[in-house]
Enzyme design. Structure first.
Site, PDB file in Angstrom:
ATOM      1  N   ASP A  13       0.818  -1.221   0.000  1.00 36.22           N
ATOM      2  CA  ASP A  13       0.000   0.000   0.000  1.00 36.22           C
ATOM      3  C   ASP A  13       0.853   1.273   0.000  1.00 36.22           C
ATOM      4  OD1 ASP A  13      -2.287  -1.673   0.319  1.00 36.22           O
ATOM      5  OD2 ASP A  13      -1.845  -1.768   2.457  1.00 36.22           O
ATOM      6  N   LYS A  16       2.213   2.230  -4.992  1.00 41.16           N
ATOM      7  CA  LYS A  16       2.908   1.741  -6.186  1.00 41.16           C
ATOM      8  C   LYS A  16       2.083   2.007  -7.436  1.00 41.16           C
ATOM      9  CE  LYS A  16       3.078  -2.346  -4.362  1.00 41.16           C
ATOM     10  NZ  LYS A  16       2.586  -2.011  -3.022  1.00 41.16           N
ATOM     11  N   LYS A  18       0.173   4.488  -8.319  1.00 49.13           N
ATOM     12  CA  LYS A  18       0.386   5.820  -8.901  1.00 49.13           C
ATOM     13  C   LYS A  18       1.767   5.893  -9.575  1.00 49.13           C
ATOM     14  CE  LYS A  18       1.615  10.505  -8.081  1.00 49.13           C
ATOM     15  NZ  LYS A  18       1.493  11.794  -7.457  1.00 49.13           N
ATOM     16  N   ASN A  38      -5.452 -10.033  -4.570  1.00 48.35           N
ATOM     17  CA  ASN A  38      -5.418  -9.434  -3.232  1.00 48.35           C
ATOM     18  C   ASN A  38      -4.772  -8.048  -3.297  1.00 48.35           C
ATOM     19  OD1 ASN A  38      -2.987 -10.576  -3.934  1.00 48.35           O
ATOM     20  ND2 ASN A  38      -2.455 -11.281  -1.908  1.00 48.35           N
ATOM     21  N   ALA A  39      -4.054  -7.777  -4.386  1.00 46.31           N
ATOM     22  CA  ALA A  39      -3.435  -6.456  -4.540  1.00 46.31           C
ATOM     23  C   ALA A  39      -4.524  -5.456  -4.919  1.00 46.31           C
ATOM     24  CB  ALA A  39      -2.387  -6.505  -5.641  1.00 46.31           C
ATOM     25  N   GLY A  40      -4.302  -4.199  -4.590  1.00 49.69           N
ATOM     26  CA  GLY A  40      -5.262  -3.171  -4.988  1.00 49.69           C
ATOM     27  C   GLY A  40      -4.515  -1.907  -5.311  1.00 49.69           C
ATOM     28  N   HIS A  41      -4.246  -1.698  -6.575  1.00 53.31           N
ATOM     29  CA  HIS A  41      -3.485  -0.518  -6.980  1.00 53.31           C
ATOM     30  C   HIS A  41      -4.443   0.573  -7.440  1.00 53.31           C
ATOM     31  CE1 HIS A  41       0.228  -3.238  -7.728  1.00 53.31           C
ATOM     32  NE2 HIS A  41      -0.051  -3.052  -6.469  1.00 53.31           N
ATOM     33  N   THR A 129      -6.623 -12.031   2.755  1.00 48.97           N
ATOM     34  CA  THR A 129      -7.825 -11.467   2.155  1.00 48.97           C
ATOM     35  C   THR A 129      -8.855 -12.568   1.854  1.00 48.97           C
ATOM     36  OG1 THR A 129      -6.710 -11.562   0.028  1.00 48.97           O
ATOM     37  CG2 THR A 129      -6.738  -9.422   1.133  1.00 48.97           C
ATOM     38  N   GLN A 215       2.098  -5.923  -3.232  1.00 49.43           N
ATOM     39  CA  GLN A 215       2.427  -6.012  -1.797  1.00 49.43           C
ATOM     40  C   GLN A 215       3.781  -5.322  -1.541  1.00 49.43           C
ATOM     41  OE1 GLN A 215       1.370  -9.454  -3.135  1.00 49.43           O
ATOM     42  NE2 GLN A 215      -0.669  -8.714  -2.840  1.00 49.43           N
ATOM     43  N   GLY A 293     -11.215  -2.746   2.068  1.00 47.55           N
ATOM     44  CA  GLY A 293     -11.800  -1.682   2.881  1.00 47.55           C
ATOM     45  C   GLY A 293     -11.318  -1.704   4.330  1.00 47.55           C
ATOM     46  N   ARG A 296      -6.145   0.389   7.902  1.00 47.76           N
ATOM     47  CA  ARG A 296      -4.723   0.052   8.006  1.00 47.76           C
ATOM     48  C   ARG A 296      -4.157   0.579   9.320  1.00 47.76           C
ATOM     49  NH1 ARG A 296      -3.876   2.327   1.967  1.00 47.76           N
ATOM     50  NH2 ARG A 296      -4.670   0.526   0.861  1.00 47.76           N
ATOM     51  N   GLY A 406       0.462  14.129  -3.813  1.00 49.60           N
ATOM     52  CA  GLY A 406      -0.989  14.012  -3.971  1.00 49.60           C
ATOM     53  C   GLY A 406      -1.284  12.822  -4.849  1.00 49.60           C
TER      54      GLY A 406
END
Ligand code: GDP
Length: 429
Positions: A13, A16, A18, A38-41, A129, A215, A293, A296, A406
């Site tokens: 998290d 990466k 962006k 399981n990744a969420g970019h 996850t 990850q 969701g 963290r 940002g």
């Protein structure tokens, strides 16, 4: 033409998504080499937010080739869903999206196994996850896995599937699962290929490659905070095994690092902020998982962790993200070492019990009261911010090449004259 690996230097998290999105215009191929959905970019493009789980972020750029390597665990259903969502946004996949025939598939029984295992572990649960990724890798190592290439051979698929379902005592579900996977095959066959051959041939022709890690180093199966880790090789070495390319083809690793630290799930986190302080940072940084969701856990920058990541990935260049989230603090702390059993140490112990016993040693420095949001010129950063970044560079031993102020693409500082500049062939100045 450059071939560089983008690595998370903390517990994932780091932003990466962006950074990969920002650098994609400089590359011909973007390749994922490990992990699963399981990744969420998260990538923001002109106010629209895209969350990519399995598909390389490069897909948002027309004409770029995107490859899912053999090291990725693919849930065909999740892949089709993600493709459909992107197609609805007019993203084109034809002749530029490829999935390795050697990538292992996640099967419905993997999902069940994942969820049941977490329940049984009780207090010691990993906090996965629950998407079947770990069990799919277990089958890979047990040599009973099914691979994307098996979708091209329905008879072989049927045979192995029957065996696997018998082993898990679930053979009555064959009649349900088999036709489902044949249906996935119909949709995915055009994209299944020998990805290693494709990539090596592309590099032989002089094409550039961005290897997109998911990850982070501290979640790597070997080098992370075992057992609270993911089940794949999230470090730079994973790019070679997870795509079938030799190590000497890679020019270097760019480490992505958040200006503070976060982690999801269980496991030790020496510089964690508890209570109201942790909550304040979580809310400022909107630190809630893109995939799950989940809130963290948040804490100060830990230089021991990042120095460790620099070492095992040979990171020479860092991209610091979410710097703007630290705006407004009176004082900022940096963890520069640990105290373990009354002694100061400056390395990250392998023994999880020792990590749990580590007390952070902090260096305190003045914060900056003004906003850094959207700043694109290094010299316009407040003096205290520049000092903070300089200290990060000194403590980790890597050069800071990029600074993100940002979520948007243009909220970025490209530091000039850096190693990254050289890799990207940017005109320095
Ligand atoms: P990844 O898994 O490493 O790609 O990280 P995530 O996408 O889960 O988390 C990064 C989150 O932070 C996303 O919501 C991004 O839009 C956001 N983000 C990335 N860089 C910045 C930044 O410099 N500042 C702020 N405020 N948000 C950022």
């Amino acid at each position: 033409m450059a071939k560089i690996v983008i690595i998370g230097t903390q517990w994932g998290d780091e932003g990466k998504g962006k950074i990969v999105d920002l650098l994609t215009p400089y590359f011909d191929n973007i390749a994922r080499y490990q992990g699963g959905h399981n990744a969420g970019h998260t990538v923001c493009v002109k106010g629209t937010q895209f969350i990519l789980h399995l598909i390389p972020t490069g897909i948002l750029h027309p004409g770029k080739k995107c490859i899912i390597g053999n090291g990725v665990a693919v849930d065909p259903q999740a892949l089709i869903k993600e493709m459909d969502e992107l197609k609805r946004e007019h993203i084109d996949f034809s002749r530029r999206f490829f999935v390795s025939d050697r990538a292992h598939m996640i099967m419905p029984y993997h999902l069940l196994a994942d969820q049941q295992a977490e329940k049984k572990m009780g207090q010691r649960k990993i906090g996965t996850t629950g998407r079947g990724i770990g069990p799919a890798y277990i089958d890979k190592m047990a040599r009973t896995g099914l691979r994307m290439g098996d979708l091209l051979e329905p008879d072989k698929l049927a045979e192995q599937l029957k065996v696997n379902l018998t082993v898990v005592g679930n053979v009555r579900h064959f009649a349900e699962i088999y036709p489902q996977y044949l249906e996935y095959a119909q949709k995915l066959i055009p994209y299944i290929t020998d990805a290693s051959l494709l990539l090596n041939q592309a590099m032989d022709k002089g094409e550039s490659v961005l290897f997109e890690g998911a990850q982070g180093t501290m979640l790597d199966i070997d080098h992370g905070t075992y057992p609270y880790v993911t089940s794949s090789s999230a470090c730079a070495g994973g790019a070679c095994t997870g795509l079938g390319i030799g190590p000497t083809r890679i020019d270097g690793s760019l480490g992505v690092v958040k200006a503070y630290t976060t982690r999801v799930g269980n496991g030790p986190f020496p510089s964690e902020l508890h209570g109201a302080e942790g909550e304040a940072l979580r809310n400022k940084g909107a630190e809630f998982g893109a995939t799950t969701g989940r809130a963290r856990r948040c804490g100060w920058f830990d230089a021991v962790v990042v120095r460790y990541a620099v070492q095992i990935n040979d990171i020479k260049s860092l991209a610091v993200t979410k710097l703007d989230v630290l705006d407004g603090y009176d004082k900022i702390k940096l963890c520069v070492g640990y105290e373990l059993n009354g002694k100061r140490i400056d390395y990250f112990p392998a023994n999880i019990k020792q990590v749990e016993d580590c007390q952070p040693i902090y260096e305190e420095m003045p914060g900056w009261r003004c906003s850094t949001k959207g700043i694109t010129d290094y010299n316009r950063l407040p003096e205290a911010t520049r000092f903070y970044l300089k200290r990060i560079g000194e403590l980790t031993g890597a050069e800071i090449s990029l600074i993100s102020t940002g979520p948007e693409r243009d909220e970025t500082i490209f530091c000039s004259g850096t190693l990254l500049d050289g890799w990207l062939n940017r005109i320095v100045g």
